[in-house]
Scaffold this motif. Structure first.
Motif, PDB file in Angstrom:
ATOM      1  N   VAL A  51     -77.289 120.634 124.115  1.00  0.00           N
ATOM      2  CA  VAL A  51     -76.981 119.640 123.218  1.00  0.00           C
ATOM      3  C   VAL A  51     -78.677 119.202 122.595  1.00  0.00           C
ATOM      4  CG1 VAL A  51     -77.294 117.593 124.933  1.00  0.00           C
ATOM      5  CG2 VAL A  51     -76.100 117.169 123.006  1.00  0.00           C
ATOM      6  N   GLY A  52     -78.581 119.048 121.466  1.00  0.00           N
ATOM      7  CA  GLY A  52     -79.573 118.504 120.423  1.00  0.00           C
ATOM      8  C   GLY A  52     -79.368 116.791 120.426  1.00  0.00           C
ATOM      9  N   VAL A  53     -80.347 116.237 120.919  1.00  0.00           N
ATOM     10  CA  VAL A  53     -80.388 114.792 120.818  1.00  0.00           C
ATOM     11  C   VAL A  53     -81.624 114.322 120.063  1.00  0.00           C
ATOM     12  CG1 VAL A  53     -79.052 114.338 122.851  1.00  0.00           C
ATOM     13  CG2 VAL A  53     -81.611 114.554 122.950  1.00  0.00           C
ATOM     14  N   ASP A  54     -81.355 112.979 119.412  1.00  0.00           N
ATOM     15  CA  ASP A  54     -82.494 112.127 119.112  1.00  0.00           C
ATOM     16  C   ASP A  54     -82.186 110.681 119.271  1.00  0.00           C
ATOM     17  OD1 ASP A  54     -80.529 111.421 117.162  1.00  0.00           O
ATOM     18  OD2 ASP A  54     -81.449 112.383 115.677  1.00  0.00           O
ATOM     19  N   GLU A  55     -83.071 109.805 118.885  1.00  0.00           N
ATOM     20  CA  GLU A  55     -82.779 108.281 119.244  1.00  0.00           C
ATOM     21  C   GLU A  55     -81.942 107.808 118.103  1.00  0.00           C
ATOM     22  OE1 GLU A  55     -84.237 105.999 121.639  1.00  0.00           O
ATOM     23  OE2 GLU A  55     -83.932 107.940 122.632  1.00  0.00           O
ATOM     24  N   SER A  56     -80.735 108.136 118.218  1.00  0.00           N
ATOM     25  CA  SER A  56     -79.893 107.363 117.022  1.00  0.00           C
ATOM     26  C   SER A  56     -78.427 107.392 117.715  1.00  0.00           C
ATOM     27  CB  SER A  56     -79.676 108.422 116.121  1.00  0.00           C
ATOM     28  OG  SER A  56     -79.062 109.738 116.093  1.00  0.00           O
ATOM     29  N   TYR A  57     -77.547 106.876 117.093  1.00  0.00           N
ATOM     30  CA  TYR A  57     -76.083 106.528 117.664  1.00  0.00           C
ATOM     31  C   TYR A  57     -75.475 107.922 117.736  1.00  0.00           C
ATOM     32  CZ  TYR A  57     -71.360 105.194 118.240  1.00  0.00           C
ATOM     33  OH  TYR A  57     -70.063 105.457 118.603  1.00  0.00           O
ATOM     34  N   GLN A  58     -75.662 108.797 116.582  1.00  0.00           N
ATOM     35  CA  GLN A  58     -75.065 110.195 116.717  1.00  0.00           C
ATOM     36  C   GLN A  58     -75.611 111.090 117.706  1.00  0.00           C
ATOM     37  OE1 GLN A  58     -72.378 111.158 114.811  1.00  0.00           O
ATOM     38  NE2 GLN A  58     -72.079 109.309 114.112  1.00  0.00           N
ATOM     39  N   GLY A  59     -76.679 110.832 118.026  1.00  0.00           N
ATOM     40  CA  GLY A  59     -77.497 111.625 118.985  1.00  0.00           C
ATOM     41  C   GLY A  59     -76.776 111.229 120.399  1.00  0.00           C
ATOM     42  N   TYR A  60     -76.400 110.017 120.624  1.00  0.00           N
ATOM     43  CA  TYR A  60     -75.719 109.554 121.820  1.00  0.00           C
ATOM     44  C   TYR A  60     -74.380 109.756 121.920  1.00  0.00           C
ATOM     45  CZ  TYR A  60     -79.846 106.213 122.148  1.00  0.00           C
ATOM     46  OH  TYR A  60     -81.219 106.079 121.986  1.00  0.00           O
ATOM     47  N   VAL A  61     -73.716 109.996 121.000  1.00  0.00           N
ATOM     48  CA  VAL A  61     -72.407 110.541 120.812  1.00  0.00           C
ATOM     49  C   VAL A  61     -72.408 112.080 121.448  1.00  0.00           C
ATOM     50  CG1 VAL A  61     -70.555 111.254 119.293  1.00  0.00           C
ATOM     51  CG2 VAL A  61     -71.565 108.907 119.083  1.00  0.00           C
ATOM     52  N   ALA A  62     -73.338 112.798 120.784  1.00  0.00           N
ATOM     53  CA  ALA A  62     -73.583 114.269 120.882  1.00  0.00           C
ATOM     54  C   ALA A  62     -73.805 114.175 122.500  1.00  0.00           C
ATOM     55  CB  ALA A  62     -74.494 114.866 120.361  1.00  0.00           C
ATOM     56  N   LEU A  63     -74.726 113.653 123.123  1.00  0.00           N
ATOM     57  CA  LEU A  63     -75.044 113.472 124.482  1.00  0.00           C
ATOM     58  C   LEU A  63     -73.753 113.025 125.353  1.00  0.00           C
ATOM     59  CD1 LEU A  63     -77.027 113.903 126.853  1.00  0.00           C
ATOM     60  CD2 LEU A  63     -77.534 111.436 126.434  1.00  0.00           C
ATOM     61  N   ALA A  64     -73.213 112.124 125.016  1.00  0.00           N
ATOM     62  CA  ALA A  64     -71.916 111.650 125.904  1.00  0.00           C
ATOM     63  C   ALA A  64     -70.830 112.996 125.752  1.00  0.00           C
ATOM     64  CB  ALA A  64     -71.268 110.508 125.216  1.00  0.00           C
ATOM     65  N   ASN A  65     -70.574 113.356 124.601  1.00  0.00           N
ATOM     66  CA  ASN A  65     -69.769 114.789 124.737  1.00  0.00           C
ATOM     67  C   ASN A  65     -69.960 115.778 125.349  1.00  0.00           C
ATOM     68  OD1 ASN A  65     -67.263 114.412 122.655  1.00  0.00           O
ATOM     69  ND2 ASN A  65     -68.998 113.070 121.698  1.00  0.00           N
ATOM     70  N   ALA A  66     -71.538 116.061 125.473  1.00  0.00           N
ATOM     71  CA  ALA A  66     -71.912 117.224 126.240  1.00  0.00           C
ATOM     72  C   ALA A  66     -72.154 116.880 127.767  1.00  0.00           C
ATOM     73  CB  ALA A  66     -73.588 117.300 125.779  1.00  0.00           C
TER      74      ALA A  66
END
Length: 153
Positions: free
Chosen positions: A19-34
């Motif tokens: 999972v590619g993450v950054d400090e954004s809401y979309q990054g958190y959404v990606a992390l939660a799904n991962a």
């Protein structure tokens, strides 16, 4: 005419989720799904952030101390994400900081082979936070990854 659909397809069981993450809401959404997918498949989770060198000034991009400082900052965020993933019940979690000119290319060309990932998840776009670039590479990842990909919203 038989309208009944019959598929003899076994859903893919993933072994390594990147999972590619950054400090954004979309990054958190990606992390939660991962985290969810890794949990579902009892898979290894690799959480990655990318330092895009092209976003640095020419002077900063040539300064080893500045690059190290930026990488350390990314690693601190990754440590938080890892701690969260572990608190959600995952047991096999790694973090990685990549760097290059474009986040999507680093994920696809460097980190997928390095981690042996068979699923990559990335946020659709990023507009908040100090790392506002990962999602801008989502289309690149979806088109160029040779593994399954998810663009999370």
């Amino acid at each position: 005419m038989d309208n009944k659909l019959s598929l003899d397809i076994e859903p893919k069981h993933f072994h390594t989720v990147l999972v590619g993450v950054d400090e954004s809401y979309q990054g958190y959404v990606a992390l939660a799904n991962a985290i969810h997918q890794a949990s579902e498949d009892s898979a290894k989770l690799v959480i990655a952030s990318i330092l895009e060198l092209g976003d640095l000034s020419t002077f900063d991009a040539m300064s080893i101390p500045v690059i190290r400082e930026k990488e350390d900052e990314l690693q601190k965020h990754l440590d938080r994400y890892k701690e969260y993933a572990l608190s959600q019940g995952l047991t096999d979690v790694e973090t990685i900081v990549g760097n290059g000119s474009k986040a999507g290319a680093v994920l696809v060309q460097d980190l997928i082979p390095e981690t042996n990932a068979d699923l990559i998840i990335i946020g659709a776009h990023s507009k908040d936070g100090f790392l506002d670039y990962l999602g801008s590479q989502a289309v690149y990842v979806a088109r160029n990854a040779k593994i399954s990909s998810m663009i999370a919203r």
